[in-house]
Design an enzyme around this catalytic site. Sequence first.
Site, mmCIF file in Angstrom:
data_model
loop_
_atom_site.group_PDB
_atom_site.id
_atom_site.type_symbol
_atom_site.label_atom_id
_atom_site.label_comp_id
_atom_site.label_asym_id
_atom_site.label_seq_id
_atom_site.Cartn_x
_atom_site.Cartn_y
_atom_site.Cartn_z
ATOM 1 N N HIS A 62 37.304 11.445 -41.616
ATOM 2 C CA HIS A 62 37.617 11.588 -40.197
ATOM 3 C C HIS A 62 36.951 12.815 -39.585
ATOM 4 O O HIS A 62 36.782 13.835 -40.253
ATOM 5 C CB HIS A 62 39.127 11.715 -40.004
ATOM 6 C CG HIS A 62 39.900 10.579 -40.569
ATOM 7 N ND1 HIS A 62 41.204 10.711 -40.963
ATOM 8 C CD2 HIS A 62 39.577 9.287 -40.812
ATOM 9 C CE1 HIS A 62 41.653 9.551 -41.418
ATOM 10 N NE2 HIS A 62 40.674 8.677 -41.349
ATOM 11 N N LYS A 71 39.259 22.736 -40.123
ATOM 12 C CA LYS A 71 40.521 22.496 -40.818
ATOM 13 C C LYS A 71 40.628 23.415 -42.024
ATOM 14 O O LYS A 71 39.702 23.506 -42.818
ATOM 15 C CB LYS A 71 40.611 21.042 -41.297
ATOM 16 C CG LYS A 71 40.616 20.034 -40.173
ATOM 17 C CD LYS A 71 40.613 18.615 -40.693
ATOM 18 C CE LYS A 71 40.610 17.618 -39.546
ATOM 19 N NZ LYS A 71 40.528 16.234 -40.033
ATOM 20 N N TYR A 131 47.578 21.136 -43.168
ATOM 21 C CA TYR A 131 46.334 21.661 -42.631
ATOM 22 C C TYR A 131 46.504 22.219 -41.230
ATOM 23 O O TYR A 131 47.259 21.715 -40.423
ATOM 24 C CB TYR A 131 45.191 20.646 -42.700
ATOM 25 C CG TYR A 131 45.402 19.317 -42.010
ATOM 26 C CD1 TYR A 131 44.740 19.018 -40.823
ATOM 27 C CD2 TYR A 131 46.212 18.341 -42.576
ATOM 28 C CE1 TYR A 131 44.890 17.791 -40.210
ATOM 29 C CE2 TYR A 131 46.362 17.110 -41.978
ATOM 30 C CZ TYR A 131 45.697 16.836 -40.784
ATOM 31 O OH TYR A 131 45.857 15.620 -40.180
ATOM 32 N N ASP A 168 40.479 3.411 -41.511
ATOM 33 C CA ASP A 168 39.587 3.755 -42.615
ATOM 34 C C ASP A 168 38.838 2.532 -43.152
ATOM 35 O O ASP A 168 37.692 2.642 -43.567
ATOM 36 C CB ASP A 168 40.360 4.449 -43.722
ATOM 37 C CG ASP A 168 40.914 5.797 -43.268
ATOM 38 O OD1 ASP A 168 40.338 6.387 -42.324
ATOM 39 O OD2 ASP A 168 41.910 6.256 -43.831
#
Length: 181
Positions: A62, A71, A131, A168
């Site tokens: 992603h 991130k 995250y 996905d």
Amino acid sequence: MKIIETCLKDCFVIEPRVFGDSRGFFFESFNQKTFSSLVGGGFEFVQDNHSKSSKGVLRGLHYQIKQPQGKLVRVVQGAVFDVAVDLRKSSSSFGKWFGTVLSEENRLQMWVPPGFAHGFAVLSETAEFLYKTTDFYAPEHERCIIWNDKSLGIDWQISGDPLLSNKDINGVNFADAEVYP
């Protein structure tokens, strides 16, 4: 904290300094001043996320084509194989990937800068993944590269077919992906 360079420009693994004894352990998981001195300044985190996934789940690859997110990722329960792919055309590591195991045991973190795609596969029975992001989630700008793109050749460290979301499953090939300048 100790920084460990990867094969990707600007992407690092971060090893915290852990203090432990018979009572348990303590470590500083984030300090803005230390983080900035390790990876460079200019990054401010605006959102924290927490996910829990079962063994065999694969999330990714992603990224957001606008409002790109840096991130800082880690695992607090279980283990994952964490992957970053450099999508910056101007980078010397464009189109390359790096992966490492993040787990509750090793307490490692990975800094995935803006301009990278990110994903992970769950290796343990379950995993809780935390995250911090440098920009807000913007679903209208989110993109997905298919996890098994042959040109990337990522070894996800799992056997069998992963459990995937519809997003996905429908990811695009790296060759067709929107990338950064």
